[in-house]
Scaffold this motif. Structure first.
Motif, PDB file in Angstrom:
ATOM      1  N   THR A 156      29.248  28.643   3.388  1.00 26.16           N
ATOM      2  CA  THR A 156      29.504  28.082   2.050  1.00 26.16           C
ATOM      3  C   THR A 156      28.927  26.688   1.862  1.00 26.16           C
ATOM      4  O   THR A 156      29.159  26.071   0.828  1.00 26.16           O
ATOM      5  CB  THR A 156      31.019  28.027   1.789  1.00 26.16           C
ATOM      6  N   VAL A 157      28.181  26.181   2.838  1.00 26.80           N
ATOM      7  CA  VAL A 157      27.730  24.794   2.773  1.00 26.80           C
ATOM      8  C   VAL A 157      26.776  24.556   1.613  1.00 26.80           C
ATOM      9  O   VAL A 157      26.692  23.450   1.081  1.00 26.80           O
ATOM     10  CB  VAL A 157      27.068  24.387   4.112  1.00 26.80           C
ATOM     11  N   GLY A 158      26.051  25.572   1.190  1.00 27.84           N
ATOM     12  CA  GLY A 158      25.109  25.412   0.094  1.00 27.84           C
ATOM     13  C   GLY A 158      25.724  25.536  -1.282  1.00 27.84           C
ATOM     14  O   GLY A 158      25.032  25.330  -2.288  1.00 27.84           O
ATOM     15  N   LEU A 159      27.008  25.849  -1.357  1.00 26.37           N
ATOM     16  CA  LEU A 159      27.679  26.023  -2.646  1.00 26.37           C
ATOM     17  C   LEU A 159      28.316  24.714  -3.080  1.00 26.37           C
ATOM     18  O   LEU A 159      28.864  23.971  -2.262  1.00 26.37           O
ATOM     19  CB  LEU A 159      28.750  27.114  -2.534  1.00 26.37           C
ATOM     20  N   ARG A 160      28.281  24.434  -4.370  1.00 30.60           N
ATOM     21  CA  ARG A 160      28.848  23.184  -4.876  1.00 30.60           C
ATOM     22  C   ARG A 160      30.368  23.167  -4.758  1.00 30.60           C
ATOM     23  O   ARG A 160      30.963  22.168  -4.397  1.00 30.60           O
ATOM     24  CB  ARG A 160      28.442  22.990  -6.338  1.00 30.60           C
ATOM     25  N   ARG A 161      31.006  24.270  -5.102  1.00 31.57           N
ATOM     26  CA  ARG A 161      32.464  24.351  -5.036  1.00 31.57           C
ATOM     27  C   ARG A 161      32.861  25.521  -4.139  1.00 31.57           C
ATOM     28  O   ARG A 161      33.347  26.546  -4.611  1.00 31.57           O
ATOM     29  CB  ARG A 161      33.057  24.513  -6.430  1.00 31.57           C
ATOM     30  N   GLY A 162      32.624  25.341  -2.858  1.00 31.49           N
ATOM     31  CA  GLY A 162      32.883  26.429  -1.918  1.00 31.49           C
ATOM     32  C   GLY A 162      34.233  26.361  -1.256  1.00 31.49           C
ATOM     33  O   GLY A 162      34.505  27.138  -0.344  1.00 31.49           O
TER      34      GLY A 162
END
Length: 225
Positions: A156-162
């Motif tokens: 989820t590191v590439g997601l803004r609101r993970g």
């Protein structure tokens, strides 16, 4: 092998130095842990006979949530400044570099939880014969939480609101750790042997140390691609 070891220790020292400069990020999970445990005597009952029963579950649920609260910072800053991509592109084994970052995370979050837990256990009137088991379960299980959590963070590191997605990914995998760790403390408080639960946690730790860095490295490559 010497190159890998030196890279491992250099990255470990770097992460510990950066964490020491951002002490608020370290303090937040610990304060959360203390506040959650301290609220239960106020919400349920201050009587020792009631608190003794719920103490193992309360301490372990609070420790699990505090560990999860600190997970998002594991790779986030490196992803934002491009360091994570450089680590992935380097000639060194990414799984070994991941293990160094997870170890730094555990030193800054898991180790303080182990130190604080016995003090909070006294607040909940946990019997003395269960203190060693509490420390043993935390010492065995908090590294598992960091290793398993690293997989979810890598995905989820590439997601803004993970954050919500991270919780959904990680919490089901934390359940066996929570069940066996809390049960071991509870049984120790009642005077029963807990070797089976501790062996199970030890086996989970060995399995996590073997597979989690590889899975995290693969997940990071997917997120960075």
């Amino acid at each position: 092998m010497l190159i890998k070891q030196s890279t491992f220790y250099i990255l470990l020292k770097r992460d510990l130095t950066l964490a020491a400069r951002h002490r608020a990020e370290i303090a937040n999970p610990l304060l959360f842990f203390v506040i959650v445990v301290s609220l239960f005597p106020l919400a349920i009952s201050p009587e020792s006979k009631h608190l003794q029963v719920i103490a193992p579950g309360v301490i372990w649920v609070a420790a699990l949530l505090a560990a999860m609260l600190s997970l998002d910072s594991l790779f986030r800053s490196d992803f934002e400044d491009g360091s994570l991509e450089q680590l992935a592109l380097s000639s060194h084994s990414l799984s070994i570099l991941v293990l160094a970052k997870v170890l730094a995370h555990w030193i800054m979050t898991g180790l303080p939880l182990i130190i604080l837990a016995p003090l909070l256990a006294v607040l909940l009137f946990l019997p003395e014969n269960a203190m060693f088991t509490l420390i043993a379960t935390l010492a065995l299980a908090t590294p598992i939480l960091s290793l398993i959590g690293a997989i979810g963070v890598a995905l989820t590191v590439g997601l803004r609101r993970g954050g919500v997605l991270l919780s959904l990914l990680v919490l089901p995998l934390y359940i066996p750790v929570l069940i066996f760790a809390a049960n071991a403390v509870n049984e120790a408080a009642r005077g029963f042997p807990v070797a089976g639960q501790l062996y199970f946690l030890g086996a989970l730790l060995c399995l996590s140390l073997t597979l989690a860095p590889l899975a995290t490295a693969a997940a990071l490559r997917i997120s960075l691609s």
